[in-house]
Motif scaffolding. Structure first.
Motif, PDB file in Angstrom:
ATOM      1  N   ASP A 247       3.161  44.346  71.068  1.00  0.00           N
ATOM      2  CA  ASP A 247       4.343  43.928  70.297  1.00  0.00           C
ATOM      3  C   ASP A 247       4.035  42.749  69.384  1.00  0.00           C
ATOM      4  O   ASP A 247       4.770  42.477  68.433  1.00  0.00           O
ATOM      5  N   HIS A 248       2.991  41.988  69.745  1.00  0.00           N
ATOM      6  CA  HIS A 248       2.681  40.802  68.945  1.00  0.00           C
ATOM      7  C   HIS A 248       1.385  40.973  68.147  1.00  0.00           C
ATOM      8  O   HIS A 248       0.687  39.999  67.854  1.00  0.00           O
ATOM      9  N   GLY A 249       1.060  42.224  67.839  1.00  0.00           N
ATOM     10  CA  GLY A 249      -0.034  42.458  66.893  1.00  0.00           C
ATOM     11  C   GLY A 249      -1.420  42.527  67.506  1.00  0.00           C
ATOM     12  O   GLY A 249      -2.415  42.472  66.783  1.00  0.00           O
ATOM     13  N   TRP A 250      -1.501  42.617  68.838  1.00  0.00           N
ATOM     14  CA  TRP A 250      -2.820  42.727  69.465  1.00  0.00           C
ATOM     15  C   TRP A 250      -3.237  44.200  69.466  1.00  0.00           C
ATOM     16  O   TRP A 250      -2.492  45.074  69.909  1.00  0.00           O
ATOM     17  N   GLU A 251      -4.455  44.427  68.968  1.00  0.00           N
ATOM     18  CA  GLU A 251      -5.008  45.772  68.831  1.00  0.00           C
ATOM     19  C   GLU A 251      -5.831  46.060  70.094  1.00  0.00           C
ATOM     20  O   GLU A 251      -6.680  45.229  70.475  1.00  0.00           O
ATOM     21  N   LEU A 252      -5.617  47.194  70.734  1.00  0.00           N
ATOM     22  CA  LEU A 252      -6.364  47.504  71.960  1.00  0.00           C
ATOM     23  C   LEU A 252      -7.771  47.989  71.623  1.00  0.00           C
ATOM     24  O   LEU A 252      -7.930  48.941  70.852  1.00  0.00           O
ATOM     25  N   ILE A 253      -8.764  47.344  72.183  1.00  0.00           N
ATOM     26  CA  ILE A 253     -10.157  47.687  71.890  1.00  0.00           C
ATOM     27  C   ILE A 253     -10.849  48.136  73.179  1.00  0.00           C
ATOM     28  O   ILE A 253     -10.825  47.419  74.188  1.00  0.00           O
ATOM     29  N   GLY A 254     -11.453  49.314  73.134  1.00  0.00           N
ATOM     30  CA  GLY A 254     -12.200  49.813  74.289  1.00  0.00           C
ATOM     31  C   GLY A 254     -13.678  49.484  74.142  1.00  0.00           C
ATOM     32  O   GLY A 254     -14.211  49.440  73.037  1.00  0.00           O
TER      33      GLY A 254
ATOM     34  N   GLN B 290     -13.717  47.780  61.811  1.00  0.00           N
ATOM     35  CA  GLN B 290     -12.445  47.096  61.514  1.00  0.00           C
ATOM     36  C   GLN B 290     -12.552  45.577  61.378  1.00  0.00           C
ATOM     37  O   GLN B 290     -11.551  44.906  61.251  1.00  0.00           O
ATOM     38  N   VAL B 291     -13.774  45.030  61.413  1.00  0.00           N
ATOM     39  CA  VAL B 291     -13.880  43.588  61.225  1.00  0.00           C
ATOM     40  C   VAL B 291     -13.618  43.277  59.760  1.00  0.00           C
ATOM     41  O   VAL B 291     -14.301  43.773  58.882  1.00  0.00           O
ATOM     42  N   ARG B 292     -12.607  42.472  59.505  1.00  0.00           N
ATOM     43  CA  ARG B 292     -12.258  42.149  58.110  1.00  0.00           C
ATOM     44  C   ARG B 292     -12.949  40.844  57.710  1.00  0.00           C
ATOM     45  O   ARG B 292     -12.908  39.871  58.466  1.00  0.00           O
ATOM     46  N   PRO B 293     -13.577  40.849  56.536  1.00  0.00           N
ATOM     47  CA  PRO B 293     -14.214  39.606  56.123  1.00  0.00           C
ATOM     48  C   PRO B 293     -13.165  38.499  56.013  1.00  0.00           C
ATOM     49  O   PRO B 293     -12.012  38.773  55.706  1.00  0.00           O
ATOM     50  N   GLN B 294     -13.555  37.321  56.290  1.00  0.00           N
ATOM     51  CA  GLN B 294     -12.730  36.103  56.136  1.00  0.00           C
ATOM     52  C   GLN B 294     -11.721  35.879  57.258  1.00  0.00           C
ATOM     53  O   GLN B 294     -11.486  34.748  57.658  1.00  0.00           O
ATOM     54  N   ALA B 295     -11.075  36.947  57.764  1.00  0.00           N
ATOM     55  CA  ALA B 295     -10.008  36.713  58.741  1.00  0.00           C
ATOM     56  C   ALA B 295     -10.576  36.107  60.013  1.00  0.00           C
ATOM     57  O   ALA B 295     -11.691  36.417  60.419  1.00  0.00           O
TER      58      ALA B 295
ATOM     59  N   GLY C 124       0.340  34.396  64.394  1.00  0.00           N
ATOM     60  CA  GLY C 124      -1.027  34.414  63.877  1.00  0.00           C
ATOM     61  C   GLY C 124      -0.974  34.280  62.371  1.00  0.00           C
ATOM     62  O   GLY C 124      -0.036  34.736  61.738  1.00  0.00           O
ATOM     63  N   SER C 125      -1.988  33.647  61.803  1.00  0.00           N
ATOM     64  CA  SER C 125      -1.956  33.501  60.336  1.00  0.00           C
ATOM     65  C   SER C 125      -2.960  34.479  59.723  1.00  0.00           C
ATOM     66  O   SER C 125      -4.022  34.082  59.256  1.00  0.00           O
ATOM     67  N   GLY C 126      -2.637  35.753  59.795  1.00  0.00           N
ATOM     68  CA  GLY C 126      -3.502  36.753  59.185  1.00  0.00           C
ATOM     69  C   GLY C 126      -4.768  37.037  59.978  1.00  0.00           C
ATOM     70  O   GLY C 126      -5.660  37.723  59.507  1.00  0.00           O
ATOM     71  N   ASP C 127      -4.856  36.472  61.200  1.00  0.00           N
ATOM     72  CA  ASP C 127      -6.054  36.688  61.999  1.00  0.00           C
ATOM     73  C   ASP C 127      -6.021  38.069  62.650  1.00  0.00           C
ATOM     74  O   ASP C 127      -4.971  38.707  62.734  1.00  0.00           O
ATOM     75  N   GLN C 128      -7.185  38.548  63.079  1.00  0.00           N
ATOM     76  CA  GLN C 128      -7.245  39.807  63.808  1.00  0.00           C
ATOM     77  C   GLN C 128      -7.110  39.494  65.292  1.00  0.00           C
ATOM     78  O   GLN C 128      -7.670  38.504  65.773  1.00  0.00           O
ATOM     79  N   ARG C 129      -6.400  40.356  66.009  1.00  0.00           N
ATOM     80  CA  ARG C 129      -6.167  40.111  67.436  1.00  0.00           C
ATOM     81  C   ARG C 129      -6.682  41.300  68.218  1.00  0.00           C
ATOM     82  O   ARG C 129      -6.140  42.400  68.073  1.00  0.00           O
ATOM     83  N   TRP C 130      -7.683  41.092  69.018  1.00  0.00           N
ATOM     84  CA  TRP C 130      -8.277  42.168  69.785  1.00  0.00           C
ATOM     85  C   TRP C 130      -8.004  41.963  71.268  1.00  0.00           C
ATOM     86  O   TRP C 130      -8.367  40.934  71.853  1.00  0.00           O
TER      87      TRP C 130
END
Ligand code: SAH
Length: 233
Positions: free
Chosen positions: A203-210, A176-181, A158-164
């Motif tokens: 392991d690959h940067g995915w954040e668990l969202i409920g 937690q929403v980051r501007p621009q990403a 990922g190139s600095g993106d957020q992963r949910w």
């Protein structure tokens, strides 16, 4: 807004002839007549106001009068990956993601997936994107990606993106929403992600969202997260 029509070729000011389904839609469904104005688009990000010049039996002749580029796209990438829900629910999901401004939809293949989309199915999904874009005014088409196995998809750099990663055990959505990403959203099949798939995502940067204490259908979870991402900044 003038009625919108999709043409899959390059457009520019000047005469254009439309045949086939869109000609039928222009002449017989919308009953446009010489002098009326329509709005043409081809997915290149612009729209092309055009005046009807002549309505023939199987063709409509128009004159494109200009090129406009109204801003209706999200200012960041929003990609949604989910297994295809069954039946009409897949159409619903693709239409609503298009309306919300998603950049791309990725049909996911998970261990417990029940639907494995074929080529014909993907063409249908692309058709739904076009129909929804006509209605909501988008001039860039949401991309329908080739089906991807979760294990490969999740591990893409990922190139600095957020992963949910939507998961009933995850933390609630906060600020937690980051501007621009860019935002990548992943939803599991009706049977859920397996523990191994969830761990692989982590392991690959995915954040668990409920998304609350109820179990949502694939399309509800995907649309809730897409709406949050699209509208909360
Ligand atoms: N039996 C499965 C539910 C699957 S629902 C389980 O318990 O995990 C299909 C997908 O929708 C899930 O894999 C998840 O990605 C998403 N989902 C459904 N309800 C959710 C919730 N309350 N919170 C977060 N994600 C949810």
């Amino acid at each position: 807004m003038a009625a919108r029509f999709y043409l899959n070729w390059q457009l520019q000011p000047g005469p254009v002839t439309v045949e086939g389904a869109e000609a039928h839609h222009l002449a017989s469904v919308c009953r446009l007549r010489p002098g009326d104005v329509a709005c043409l688009f081809n997915g290149d990000g612009c729209e092309y106001p055009a005046r009807i010049v002549e309505v023939r039996r199987k063709a409509v002749l128009l004159e494109i009068q200009g090129v406009e580029s109204p801003q209706r796209e999200l200012p960041f990438v929003l990609e949604v990956a989910a297994p295809l829900p069954k039946g009409d629910r897949a159409q619903f999901l693709v239409e609503k993601l298009t309306e919300l401004g998603a950049t791309a939809f990725v049909p996911l293949d998970c261990e417990r997936s029940v639907i494995h989309p074929r080529e014909a199915k993907l063409e249908k999904l692309e058709r739904y994107v076009i129909e929804a874009s006509k209605q909501c005014g988008r001039n860039a088409l949401m991309r329908v990606a080739a089906p991807a196995p979760w294990l490969d998809y999740a591990a893409q750099p990922g190139s600095g993106d957020q992963r949910w990663l939507a998961h009933p055990s995850g933390a609630g959505l906060g600020p937690q929403v980051r501007p621009q990403a860019g935002i990548h959203v992943a939803v599991g099949p009706e049977g859920g992600f397996t523990d191994a798939e969830v761990n692989h995502g982590r392991d690959h940067g995915w954040e668990l969202i409920g998304l609350g204490p109820r179990i949502l259908r694939i399309e509800t979870a995907a649309l809730a997260l897409a709406a949050w991402a699209a509208l909360s900044r």
